[in-house]
Design an enzyme around this catalytic site. Sequence first.
Site, short mmCIF file in Angstrom:
data_model
loop_
_atom_site.label_atom_id
_atom_site.label_comp_id
_atom_site.label_asym_id
_atom_site.label_seq_id
_atom_site.Cartn_x
_atom_site.Cartn_y
_atom_site.Cartn_z
N HIS A 274 -1.50 -10.42 -76.64
CA HIS A 274 -2.55 -9.71 -77.40
C HIS A 274 -3.90 -10.20 -76.90
O HIS A 274 -4.34 -11.29 -77.25
CB HIS A 274 -2.39 -9.99 -78.91
CG HIS A 274 -3.38 -9.23 -79.75
ND1 HIS A 274 -3.00 -8.50 -80.85
CD2 HIS A 274 -4.73 -9.10 -79.66
CE1 HIS A 274 -4.07 -7.96 -81.41
NE2 HIS A 274 -5.14 -8.32 -80.70
N HIS B 215 -8.09 -9.07 -75.70
CA HIS B 215 -9.21 -8.13 -75.57
C HIS B 215 -9.96 -8.44 -74.28
O HIS B 215 -10.58 -9.50 -74.17
CB HIS B 215 -10.15 -8.24 -76.77
CG HIS B 215 -9.48 -7.87 -78.06
ND1 HIS B 215 -9.43 -6.57 -78.52
CD2 HIS B 215 -8.78 -8.60 -78.95
CE1 HIS B 215 -8.74 -6.53 -79.64
NE2 HIS B 215 -8.33 -7.75 -79.93
N LYS C 257 -0.99 0.72 -79.73
CA LYS C 257 -1.59 -0.12 -80.76
C LYS C 257 -2.16 0.73 -81.88
O LYS C 257 -2.98 1.60 -81.65
CB LYS C 257 -2.71 -0.97 -80.14
CG LYS C 257 -3.52 -1.80 -81.12
CD LYS C 257 -2.76 -3.00 -81.64
CE LYS C 257 -3.49 -3.74 -82.75
NZ LYS C 257 -4.58 -4.58 -82.27
N HIS D 220 -2.23 -3.64 -86.16
CA HIS D 220 -3.16 -4.54 -86.84
C HIS D 220 -2.92 -4.31 -88.33
O HIS D 220 -3.41 -3.33 -88.90
CB HIS D 220 -4.62 -4.20 -86.46
CG HIS D 220 -5.61 -5.12 -87.11
ND1 HIS D 220 -6.50 -5.89 -86.39
CD2 HIS D 220 -5.85 -5.41 -88.42
CE1 HIS D 220 -7.24 -6.60 -87.23
NE2 HIS D 220 -6.87 -6.32 -88.48
N HIS E 146 -1.06 -10.66 -84.61
CA HIS E 146 -1.83 -11.82 -85.10
C HIS E 146 -1.58 -12.11 -86.58
O HIS E 146 -2.50 -12.07 -87.39
CB HIS E 146 -3.34 -11.65 -84.82
CG HIS E 146 -3.91 -10.29 -85.11
ND1 HIS E 146 -3.74 -9.64 -86.32
CD2 HIS E 146 -4.64 -9.45 -84.34
CE1 HIS E 146 -4.36 -8.48 -86.26
NE2 HIS E 146 -4.90 -8.33 -85.08
N ASP F 13 -5.30 -13.02 -79.07
CA ASP F 13 -6.36 -12.23 -79.72
C ASP F 13 -7.73 -12.76 -79.30
O ASP F 13 -8.69 -12.67 -80.06
CB ASP F 13 -6.22 -12.21 -81.25
CG ASP F 13 -6.98 -11.04 -81.86
OD1 ASP F 13 -7.41 -10.14 -81.11
OD2 ASP F 13 -7.14 -11.01 -83.10
O1 DOR Z 1 -11.45 -10.76 -84.83
C1 DOR Z 1 -11.08 -9.77 -84.23
N1 DOR Z 1 -11.75 -9.30 -83.16
N2 DOR Z 1 -10.01 -9.12 -84.67
C2 DOR Z 1 -9.62 -7.93 -84.16
O2 DOR Z 1 -8.66 -7.39 -84.62
C3 DOR Z 1 -10.42 -7.30 -83.08
C4 DOR Z 1 -11.20 -8.28 -82.35
C5 DOR Z 1 -12.26 -7.65 -81.45
O3 DOR Z 1 -11.93 -6.66 -80.78
O4 DOR Z 1 -13.36 -8.16 -81.41
ZN ZN Z 2 -7.02 -8.10 -81.46
#
Ligand code: DOR
Ligand code: ZN
Length: 339
Positions: free
Chosen positions: A14, A16, A97, A136, A170, A242
């Site tokens: 997971h 970003h 997702k 999520h 998460h 995450d």
């Molecule tokens: O804290 C987070 N940031 N939780 C998420 O689900 C998305 C993520 C983000 O993309 O910044």
């Molecule tokens: Zn995330």
Amino acid sequence: MPQQLLLHSPLDMHLHLRDGEMLQKIAKESAYSFCGAIVMPNLTTPVTTKEAVIAYKERIKEAIGEEKFEPYMTLFFKSDFDRTFLESLKAHITAIKLYPAGITTNSFGGVSGFDIQTLQKTLQAMSDLEIPLCIHGETNGFVMDREAEFVPIYERLATAFPKLKIIMEHITTKASVEALERHENLYATITLHHLLITLDDVAGGLLRPHLFCKPIAKHPKDREALLDVALKAHPKVMFGSDSAPHPKEAKETCGCAAGIFTAPIALQMLAELFEKHGSLEKLGDFVSGNAKRIYSITPLSKTVVLEKSPFRVREHYNGVVPMFANETIAYIIKEVING
Ligand code: DOR
Ligand code: ZN
């Protein structure tokens, strides 16, 4: 000679990676130490088409350059995806997702209401085509209760689509850990930060914006439940960082963005944590073995050599402040061997 630890083909299930300038700034941090990652689709314009998936993957590959790293792509769930569309995408994605609308960063185009009938067409097609569903799982209720309130929704979906692999992303609560045991087709990712912190660390003293994320860190008893399954590498849980970079200015401001940037220190800190609990022999399954089995993937081979020797974490990575910035941690990445 300092104590060494070898991790084979670590996976981040997971992640970003963002896009544009931010992608250029941070992608290599993950690509260096992991051999692959499930890449989240919540870009400013969410990834909802085949063209967008292919083009985004290309941009990621460009940004990581020579690093041996597989971006496992995902699509942003829409309830009108049909079977023909998903068939045409299957070769290009590893999962889809689902975000409840508005629940976190760039999720406004997500799902509102979890009526099975509305979701039926897409979820049945995903089940038939064996495309895992990552969720999520938070309602828009009181912030500390959002995940626990979502558990009945996970359970309804797991029961209605027993062949669909559903990954509770998460997880932060004991309630989610317990749900894993009740449904064969429920799995979960667990972050590093939720294994380390509770709400007290975020807001119990001075407010720590770099520890603010969604779902918010919870109660000590929740963290204990997460630690219990992570440290024994319970077969239904996998590591998913995450890691969610935001520019320093977006974190250190009134109206702080949610997300903790852990990519550069994740494996080092996992080693420290697993060692502290006498579970180092389980770390390989938590960061690779379980994910390979759950997702049926054969990752690229890469060996990360960790060494127990103090390391001061940088203050920032191209303007993004990592967890443990300026602190000294116990392990360093000594070497990464492609093979
Ligand atoms: O804290 C987070 N940031 N939780 C998420 O689900 C998305 C993520 C983000 O993309 O910044
Ligand atoms: Zn995330």
